[in-house]
Scaffold this motif. Structure first.
Motif, PDB file in Angstrom:
ATOM      1  N   GLY A   1       0.753  -1.225   0.044  1.00  0.00           N
ATOM      2  CA  GLY A   1       0.000  -0.252  -0.080  1.00  0.00           C
ATOM      3  C   GLY A   1       0.767   1.364  -0.160  1.00  0.00           C
ATOM      4  O   GLY A   1       0.437   2.167  -0.542  1.00  0.00           O
TER       5      GLY A   1
ATOM      6  N   GLY B   1       3.635  11.568  -9.812  1.00  0.00           N
ATOM      7  CA  GLY B   1       3.123  10.641  -8.900  1.00  0.00           C
ATOM      8  C   GLY B   1       1.713  11.224  -8.787  1.00  0.00           C
ATOM      9  O   GLY B   1       1.213  12.249  -9.091  1.00  0.00           O
ATOM     10  N   THR B   2       1.142  10.689  -7.882  1.00  0.00           N
ATOM     11  CA  THR B   2      -0.270  10.950  -7.302  1.00  0.00           C
ATOM     12  C   THR B   2      -0.337  12.441  -6.846  1.00  0.00           C
ATOM     13  O   THR B   2      -1.187  13.176  -7.089  1.00  0.00           O
ATOM     14  CB  THR B   2      -0.895  10.062  -6.343  1.00  0.00           C
ATOM     15  N   THR B   3       0.581  12.863  -5.735  1.00  0.00           N
ATOM     16  CA  THR B   3       0.449  13.937  -5.194  1.00  0.00           C
ATOM     17  C   THR B   3       0.640  15.061  -6.307  1.00  0.00           C
ATOM     18  O   THR B   3       0.295  16.017  -6.135  1.00  0.00           O
ATOM     19  CB  THR B   3       1.823  14.006  -4.163  1.00  0.00           C
TER      20      THR B   3
ATOM     21  N   HIS C   1      -6.242  10.682   1.798  1.00  0.00           N
ATOM     22  CA  HIS C   1      -4.825  10.677   2.210  1.00  0.00           C
ATOM     23  C   HIS C   1      -4.485  12.202   2.141  1.00  0.00           C
ATOM     24  O   HIS C   1      -4.916  13.006   1.426  1.00  0.00           O
ATOM     25  CB  HIS C   1      -3.897   9.877   0.776  1.00  0.00           C
TER      26      HIS C   1
ATOM     27  N   SER D   1      -2.423  13.773   0.713  1.00  0.00           N
ATOM     28  CA  SER D   1      -2.158  14.230  -0.576  1.00  0.00           C
ATOM     29  C   SER D   1      -3.640  14.851  -1.386  1.00  0.00           C
ATOM     30  O   SER D   1      -3.766  15.721  -2.452  1.00  0.00           O
ATOM     31  CB  SER D   1      -1.726  13.165  -1.545  1.00  0.00           C
TER      32      SER D   1
ATOM     33  N   THR E   1     -11.249   9.616  -2.528  1.00  0.00           N
ATOM     34  CA  THR E   1     -10.394   8.437  -3.096  1.00  0.00           C
ATOM     35  C   THR E   1     -11.147   7.301  -3.640  1.00  0.00           C
ATOM     36  O   THR E   1     -12.331   6.888  -3.065  1.00  0.00           O
ATOM     37  CB  THR E   1      -9.575   7.884  -1.754  1.00  0.00           C
TER      38      THR E   1
ATOM     39  N   VAL F   1     -10.068   4.082  -3.132  1.00  0.00           N
ATOM     40  CA  VAL F   1     -10.077   3.110  -2.178  1.00  0.00           C
ATOM     41  C   VAL F   1      -9.202   3.909  -0.997  1.00  0.00           C
ATOM     42  O   VAL F   1      -8.152   4.409  -1.359  1.00  0.00           O
ATOM     43  CB  VAL F   1      -9.189   1.802  -2.682  1.00  0.00           C
TER      44      VAL F   1
ATOM     45  N   ASN G   1      -6.690   4.130   1.794  1.00  0.00           N
ATOM     46  CA  ASN G   1      -5.273   3.357   1.922  1.00  0.00           C
ATOM     47  C   ASN G   1      -5.131   3.024   3.539  1.00  0.00           C
ATOM     48  O   ASN G   1      -3.993   2.295   3.996  1.00  0.00           O
ATOM     49  CB  ASN G   1      -4.125   4.440   1.734  1.00  0.00           C
TER      50      ASN G   1
ATOM     51  N   ASP H   1      -8.855  10.010  -6.570  1.00  0.00           N
ATOM     52  CA  ASP H   1      -7.452   9.552  -6.265  1.00  0.00           C
ATOM     53  C   ASP H   1      -7.262   7.893  -6.472  1.00  0.00           C
ATOM     54  O   ASP H   1      -8.015   7.408  -5.473  1.00  0.00           O
ATOM     55  CB  ASP H   1      -7.250  10.034  -4.764  1.00  0.00           C
TER      56      ASP H   1
ATOM     57  N   ALA I   1      -4.845   6.136  -6.189  1.00  0.00           N
ATOM     58  CA  ALA I   1      -3.569   5.518  -5.860  1.00  0.00           C
ATOM     59  C   ALA I   1      -3.678   4.104  -5.549  1.00  0.00           C
ATOM     60  O   ALA I   1      -2.833   3.192  -5.643  1.00  0.00           O
ATOM     61  CB  ALA I   1      -2.880   6.541  -4.888  1.00  0.00           C
ATOM     62  N   GLN I   2      -4.653   3.887  -4.829  1.00  0.00           N
ATOM     63  CA  GLN I   2      -5.179   2.379  -4.180  1.00  0.00           C
ATOM     64  C   GLN I   2      -6.140   1.687  -4.886  1.00  0.00           C
ATOM     65  O   GLN I   2      -6.509   0.625  -4.698  1.00  0.00           O
ATOM     66  CB  GLN I   2      -5.635   2.304  -2.676  1.00  0.00           C
TER      67      GLN I   2
ATOM     68  N   SER J   1      -0.313   6.439  -9.061  1.00  0.00           N
ATOM     69  CA  SER J   1       1.166   6.476  -8.848  1.00  0.00           C
ATOM     70  C   SER J   1       1.584   5.046  -9.503  1.00  0.00           C
ATOM     71  O   SER J   1       1.207   4.017  -9.303  1.00  0.00           O
ATOM     72  CB  SER J   1       1.681   6.617  -7.434  1.00  0.00           C
TER      73      SER J   1
ATOM     74  N   HIS K   1       4.678   3.666  -8.760  1.00  0.00           N
ATOM     75  CA  HIS K   1       5.312   2.843  -7.617  1.00  0.00           C
ATOM     76  C   HIS K   1       4.485   1.861  -6.718  1.00  0.00           C
ATOM     77  O   HIS K   1       4.892   1.054  -6.123  1.00  0.00           O
ATOM     78  CB  HIS K   1       6.087   3.492  -7.059  1.00  0.00           C
ATOM     79  N   LYS K   2       2.938   2.113  -6.783  1.00  0.00           N
ATOM     80  CA  LYS K   2       2.093   1.299  -6.055  1.00  0.00           C
ATOM     81  C   LYS K   2       1.627   0.292  -6.816  1.00  0.00           C
ATOM     82  O   LYS K   2       0.611  -0.641  -6.566  1.00  0.00           O
ATOM     83  CB  LYS K   2       1.126   2.105  -5.554  1.00  0.00           C
TER      84      LYS K   2
HETATM   85  C1  LIG Z   1       0.053   6.648  -1.736  1.00  0.00           C
HETATM   86  C2  LIG Z   1      -1.214   7.452  -1.891  1.00  0.00           C
HETATM   87  C3  LIG Z   1      -1.118   8.877  -2.132  1.00  0.00           C
HETATM   88  C4  LIG Z   1       0.154   9.426  -2.513  1.00  0.00           C
HETATM   89  O1  LIG Z   1       0.691   8.911  -3.605  1.00  0.00           O
HETATM   90  P1  LIG Z   1       2.101   9.622  -3.887  1.00  0.00           P
HETATM   91  O2  LIG Z   1       2.856   8.363  -4.746  1.00  0.00           O
HETATM   92  O3  LIG Z   1       2.881   9.597  -2.630  1.00  0.00           O
HETATM   93  O4  LIG Z   1       2.286  10.866  -4.532  1.00  0.00           O
HETATM   94  C5  LIG Z   1      -2.575   9.406  -2.384  1.00  0.00           C
HETATM   95  N1  LIG Z   1      -3.516   8.894  -2.043  1.00  0.00           N
HETATM   96  C6  LIG Z   1      -3.531   7.728  -1.546  1.00  0.00           C
HETATM   97  C7  LIG Z   1      -4.776   7.089  -1.439  1.00  0.00           C
HETATM   98  C8  LIG Z   1      -2.406   6.810  -1.708  1.00  0.00           C
HETATM   99  O5  LIG Z   1      -2.473   5.665  -1.227  1.00  0.00           O
END
Ligand SMILES: *Cc1c(COP(=O)(O)O)cnc(C)c1O
Length: 407
Positions: A31, A94-96, A124, A126, A172, A174, A176, A201, A203-204, A224, A226-227
Motif C-alpha cells: 500500500g 506521482g499522485t501527489t 490521504h 495528498s 479516493t 480506495v 489506504n 484519487d 492510488a489504491q 502512481s 510505484h504502487k
Molecule cells: C500513496 C497514496 C497517495 C500519494 O501517492 P504518492 O505516490 O506518494 O504521490 C495518495 N493517495 C492515496 C490513497 C495513496 O495511497
C-alpha cells in the motif's frame, strides 16, 4: 478459471527471495510501495544502457526512439484506463503531483471566493492539503463527507453537501487505511446531476482492480506507478479533454509551449501543455512495462485473489486476543488496519521486523482517519498479487510473539 499461480508470480520479484534478520522477507507494505518484477527492472536497465536520450526535440535516431517509446506508454495507459483519447493522459511525478496540478490548474481558474470543494474524511493528506491551500488562497471552503464506524462514506450527507457552490468533488477510490472501496460511479452520478466535476484519487484503486474511467464517469482519475509494480517518479493524471483544455498550465517551461517571446507565450495543446520540462522518461517506460505485467496476469484475477487473501487474513487475525480492526466495510480492498490492546503500533512494527515481516505503522498520511477513530496510529498490512497464505500465517504468528513480549 485458471488457478492463480502465486508461486510463479513470486519468482518474478527478486526481492521476495531475500531475507531480513535471517528470516525470509514477508512484504506486507504494498500500500505504500509495491515491489517491481524483473521485467520492469530489465526495462529500466535497458533504457539506461542503450536507449537514453531526451525526447521530443531530437531529430537523431536515439531521441526519436525514446520519444516513440515514451509516447507508446501513453497509449498503454489510455488502454489500461479505457480512455479513447490518448491526449487525455498526462504524465506526472506521482499522485501527489497530479492532485497539485489539478488544484492549481483547475482550482485557480474555476474556484472562487464563497465556493466549496468536497473531500471525504478518509482522504490521504495528498488529497486534502492541496485543496486546503487552494481554499485558503481563494477564500473557498472545504466540506467533508463523514465516515461511519465500519469505514463507509455517508452518502446521504454527501448528497446534501452538493450544492451550487460546489466546484469539485475530490474523493479516493480506495482508502489506504480502511481499505474501503467507495461507490465512485454513484458518487459521480450525483455530482454530475449538478454539473460538478469529480476527481478520483486512484492510488489504491488502479493497482488492484480493473478501472474503466468511461464507466466510472469521473472527470479526473489519478494514480502512481510505484504502487503498481512500477518505479517511483511517475504518475498518471487522466482528465477529460473538456476540462484539460480549459485549465491553465500548472508549470511553465520547455515542452509545454508553442512559441515564446518576451511579450507572450502560446501554450501547446494537451497533453504537452501539462508536461513542462524533461519528463521522467525512464520511469514512464517502467510504468508501461508494469502495466503490461499486470495485464498479462489480469486485473480481475488479481482482484479476485486479493479478496481470498484478505478474507483469510481477516479471519486469522480475528482470532488474536485484544485486536481491533479499523475499516470493516463489506466492499474492501486488500488493506487491513488494526491495533493490539496494550502494545503501541510502532512496537508491533519493530517486533514484526525482527521476524522479517514488513508492515507500516503510524498515521499512514491520513491523520483525519486516526482522529475519526480516536487512535494515534495503527498497524497496517497491505497485500498484493505476490502475497501468500503463508505470509498471513507468519504475520499472525509474529503478532502473537509480540503480544507475549508485552504481556
Ligand atoms: C500513496 C497514496 C497517495 C500519494 O501517492 P504518492 O505516490 O506518494 O504521490 C495518495 N493517495 C492515496 C490513497 C495513496 O495511497
Amino acid at each position: 478459471m485458471v488457478e492463480f499461480d502465486v508461486e510463479r508470480i513470486r519468482r518474478d520479484f527478486p526481492v521476495l527471495a531475500t531475507s531480513v534478520n535471517n528470516k525470509p522477507l514477508v512484504y506486507l507494505d504494498s500500500g505504500a510501495s509495491a515491489q517491481m518484477p524483473q521485467s520492469v527492472i530489465d526495462r529500466i536497465n535497458h533504457y539506461h544502457q542503450y536507449e537514453h536520450a531526451n525526447i521530443h526535440r531530437g531529430v537523431y535516431q536515439l531521441s526519436e526512439q525514446a520519444t516513440a517509446a515514451y509516447e507508446a506508454v501513453r497509449t498503454t495507459v489510455a488502454r489500461f484506463l479505457n480512455v479513447a483519447d490518448t491526449s487525455e493522459i498526462i504524465f506526472t511525478k506521482g499522485t501527489t503531483h497530479a492532485i497539485n496540478l489539478v488544484a492549481h490548474a483547475y482550482g485557480r481558474k474555476f474556484v472562487h471566493a464563497g465556493d466549496e470543494i468536497i473531500v471525504s474524511h478518509m482522504e490521504h493528506h495528498s488529497n486534502i492539503v492541496p485543496w486546503q491551500q487552494l481554499c485558503d488562497e481563494v477564500g473557498a471552503t472545504l466540506k467533508v463527507i463523514p465516515i461511519s464506524d465500519i469505514g463507509e462514506l455517508d452518502l446521504e450527507v454527501y448528497e446534501r453537501l452538493l450544492s451550487d457552490k460546489t466546484k469539485l468533488v475530490a474523493v479516493t477510490h480506495v482508502s489506504n487505511v480502511l481499505g474501503t472501496v467507495n461507490p465512485i460511479k454513484d458518487m459521480v452520478a450525483l455530482a454530475h446531476a449538478r454539473e460538478i466535476p469529480v476527481l478520483v484519487d486512484g492510488a489504491q484503486g488502479a493497482p488492484h482492480m480493473k478501472v474503466d474511467v468511461q464507466d466510472l464517469g469521473c472527470d479526473f482519475y489519478i494514480f502512481s506507478g510505484h504502487k503498481m509494480c512500477g518505479p517511483t517518479g511517475i504518475g498518471i493524471l487522466y482528465g477529460k479533454r473538456h476540462w484539460l483544455e480549459r485549465m491553465n498550465p500548472y508549470e511553465g517551461g520547455g515542452d509545454m509551449i508553442l512559441s515564446v517571446t518576451f511579450e507572450k507565450t502560446t501554450y501547446a495543446d494537451i497533453p504537452a501543455k501539462f508536461e513542462a520540462g524533461t519528463p521522467p522518461i525512464v520511469s514512464a517506460l517502467g510504468l508501461g512495462e508494469a502495466i503490461d505485467y499486470l495485464e498479462a496476469i489480469g486485473l480481475d484475477s488479481i482482484e479476485r485473489y486479493e479478496k481470498v487473501l484478505t478474507k483469510y487474513a481477516t479471519e486469522a487475525l480475528s482470532d488474536i486476543k485484544d485486536i481491533t480492526f479499523y475499516g470493516t466495510a463489506p466492499n474492501k480492498a486488500a488493506v487491513i488496519s488494526f491495533n493490539i490492546k496494550g502494545v503501541h503500533a510502532h512496537d508491533i512494527g519493530t517486533l514484526l521486523n525482527d521476524d522479517g515481516v514488513a508492515v507500516r505503522t503510524g498515521h499512514h498520511c491520513a491523520q483525519p482517519v486516526m482522529q475519526r477513530y480516536k487512535v494515534p496510529a495503527t498497524t497496517r498490512a497491505s497485500f498484493y498479487l505476490y502475497n501468500t497464505i503463508d505470509d498471513v500465517d507468519k504475520l499472525v504468528a509474529s503478532i502473537r510473539n509480540a503480544q507475549k513480549i508485552f504481556s
